[in-house]
Scaffold this active site. Structure first.
Site, PDB file in Angstrom:
ATOM      1  N   HIS A 161       0.831  -1.208   0.000  1.00  0.00           N
ATOM      2  CA  HIS A 161       0.000   0.000   0.000  1.00  0.00           C
ATOM      3  C   HIS A 161       0.864   1.256   0.000  1.00  0.00           C
ATOM      4  O   HIS A 161       2.036   1.236   0.362  1.00  0.00           O
ATOM      5  CB  HIS A 161      -0.934   0.023   1.211  1.00  0.00           C
ATOM      6  CG  HIS A 161      -0.223   0.119   2.531  1.00  0.00           C
ATOM      7  ND1 HIS A 161       0.466  -0.928   3.089  1.00  0.00           N
ATOM      8  CD2 HIS A 161      -0.088   1.149   3.408  1.00  0.00           C
ATOM      9  CE1 HIS A 161       1.000  -0.561   4.246  1.00  0.00           C
ATOM     10  NE2 HIS A 161       0.677   0.701   4.458  1.00  0.00           N
ATOM     11  N   HIS A 174       4.726   0.101   0.241  1.00  0.00           N
ATOM     12  CA  HIS A 174       5.487  -0.665   1.227  1.00  0.00           C
ATOM     13  C   HIS A 174       4.641  -1.791   1.798  1.00  0.00           C
ATOM     14  O   HIS A 174       3.411  -1.811   1.649  1.00  0.00           O
ATOM     15  CB  HIS A 174       6.042   0.233   2.335  1.00  0.00           C
ATOM     16  CG  HIS A 174       5.018   1.079   3.026  1.00  0.00           C
ATOM     17  ND1 HIS A 174       4.473   2.212   2.462  1.00  0.00           N
ATOM     18  CD2 HIS A 174       4.428   0.949   4.246  1.00  0.00           C
ATOM     19  CE1 HIS A 174       3.604   2.755   3.294  1.00  0.00           C
ATOM     20  NE2 HIS A 174       3.542   2.001   4.384  1.00  0.00           N
ATOM     21  N   ASP A 188       0.498   5.040   1.756  1.00  0.00           N
ATOM     22  CA  ASP A 188      -0.243   5.521   2.931  1.00  0.00           C
ATOM     23  C   ASP A 188      -1.383   6.470   2.563  1.00  0.00           C
ATOM     24  O   ASP A 188      -1.196   7.453   1.841  1.00  0.00           O
ATOM     25  CB  ASP A 188       0.700   6.232   3.904  1.00  0.00           C
ATOM     26  CG  ASP A 188       1.598   5.260   4.651  1.00  0.00           C
ATOM     27  OD1 ASP A 188       1.195   4.095   4.854  1.00  0.00           O
ATOM     28  OD2 ASP A 188       2.722   5.662   5.038  1.00  0.00           O
ATOM     29  N   ARG A 198       4.946   6.204  13.527  1.00  0.00           N
ATOM     30  CA  ARG A 198       5.037   6.900  12.247  1.00  0.00           C
ATOM     31  C   ARG A 198       4.411   8.277  12.344  1.00  0.00           C
ATOM     32  O   ARG A 198       3.397   8.473  13.014  1.00  0.00           O
ATOM     33  CB  ARG A 198       4.295   6.088  11.177  1.00  0.00           C
ATOM     34  CG  ARG A 198       4.413   6.636   9.762  1.00  0.00           C
ATOM     35  CD  ARG A 198       3.475   5.897   8.835  1.00  0.00           C
ATOM     36  NE  ARG A 198       2.100   6.389   8.955  1.00  0.00           N
ATOM     37  CZ  ARG A 198       1.037   5.734   8.505  1.00  0.00           C
ATOM     38  NH1 ARG A 198       1.157   4.555   7.947  1.00  0.00           N
ATOM     39  NH2 ARG A 198      -0.174   6.273   8.635  1.00  0.00           N
TER      40      ARG A 198
END
Length: 301
Positions: free
Chosen positions: A102, A258, A104, A273
């Site tokens: 995906h 990622h 983000d 994150r």
């Protein structure tokens, strides 16, 4: 990409042929001077994902580092942990992780420019993260497939959480996370091919949150998406990072996907994150992504 002044105290070591580089000589616990900020910004666009070893940032230092790359933003639906403003906590649940390719937050129009991820607790084995270069994937497409991709538009939605379908719904922790993730439903149309605002490269906008292609029946859309997605995730187009506590990874969310394999059994795995504000993608013919379902608008379509 603009040139930057030479610096003797920072060094780049490539981590993969198509993307990925380790930056040596930087202490991100300290305020980063302007010439080093310029170095990092240039390295990010060139290498798509950059890595820093042995940083051991706290929440405040993490936020300060994120501001080198843009304005920090909160996830559209997930609350930050207590004591933080913008953090998205990635803590393994029942031995699982975001094991789905995906980009983000593509379910909103101006999805993040970059993500800054730091490792806190890493399992004794497994737990790596992989990144893929969506620009070189586009370059690899046959010309006929490029022409199709250049004109196609994808529909992205958070109507289901990353790999939720893999979980047993009886596990309340997963069910609670899903409930928060879809508490506000967004649906956005993105060009399948966007033009990078800094490098000018064309890259594919696909990944887990794409639910269809505008104007295509579901069956045909799924086949086309699968073909394009396979170009992104071919092994030669990826780089893998084996985490150690204190590591930081920063990736250009406009040109990568990622994936975090769930290969660490039930050992704990915790990372944090922060994402920074992105621009609205522009298609090859100059059209911009648009929000089609807005949870804040009563008349959202």
């Amino acid at each position: 990409m603009s040139s930057i002044p030479a610096t003797h105290d920072l060094r780049v070591e490539k981590a993969g042929a198509r993307l990925g580089a380790v930056i040596h000589g930087l202490d991100a616990t300290q305020v980063i001077p302007p010439h080093k900020q310029a170095f990092l910004l240039d390295a990010l666009v060139r290498h798509k994902v950059i890595f820093l070893r042995d940083q051991f940032l706290d929440d405040e230092q993490h936020e300060r580092l994120s501001r080198v790359f843009g304005t920090p933003i909160l996830h559209p639906t997930i609350s930050a942990p207590p004591g933080t403003k913008y953090t998205f906590e990635l803590r393994s649940r029942n031995g699982r992780s975001t094991d789905s390719w995906h980009t983000d937050v593509t379910f909103v129009p101006n999805y993040p420019k970059a993500s800054i991820l730091r490792a806190i607790e890493i399992p004794p084995y497994g737990g790596a993260t992989l990144w893929a270069n969506t620009a070189t994937a586009y370059d690899d497409l046959p010309e006929a497939l490029k022409r199709l991709a250049d004109t196609a538009w994808g529909i992205h939605c958070n109507d289901y959480d990353t790999n939720y379908y893999k979980f047993d719904s009886r596990k309340e922790e997963i069910a609670d996370f899903r409930a928060e993730f879809i508490s506000r439903i967004y649906r956005t149309e993105h060009p399948v091919v966007r033009v990078h605002p800094e490098s000018g490269e064309r890259s594919l906008v696909l990944g887990h949150f794409i639910t269809g292609l505008k104007g295509f029946p579901t069956r045909e859309a799924n086949r086309i998406v699968d073909i394009l997605q396979d170009y992104i995730t071919q092994i030669e187009n990826t780089v893998s990072w084996n985490w150690k506590p204190g590591d930081v990874a920063i990736w250009d969310n406009r040109a990568t996907q990622h994936y975090a394999p769930a290969d660490f059994d039930s050992h704990p795995r915790e990372l944090r994150r922060i994402t920074v504000e992105g621009d609205v993608p522009v298609s090859v013919d100059g059209r911009r992504s648009r929000l089609v379902t807005d949870p804040d608008a009563r008349d959202a379509s």
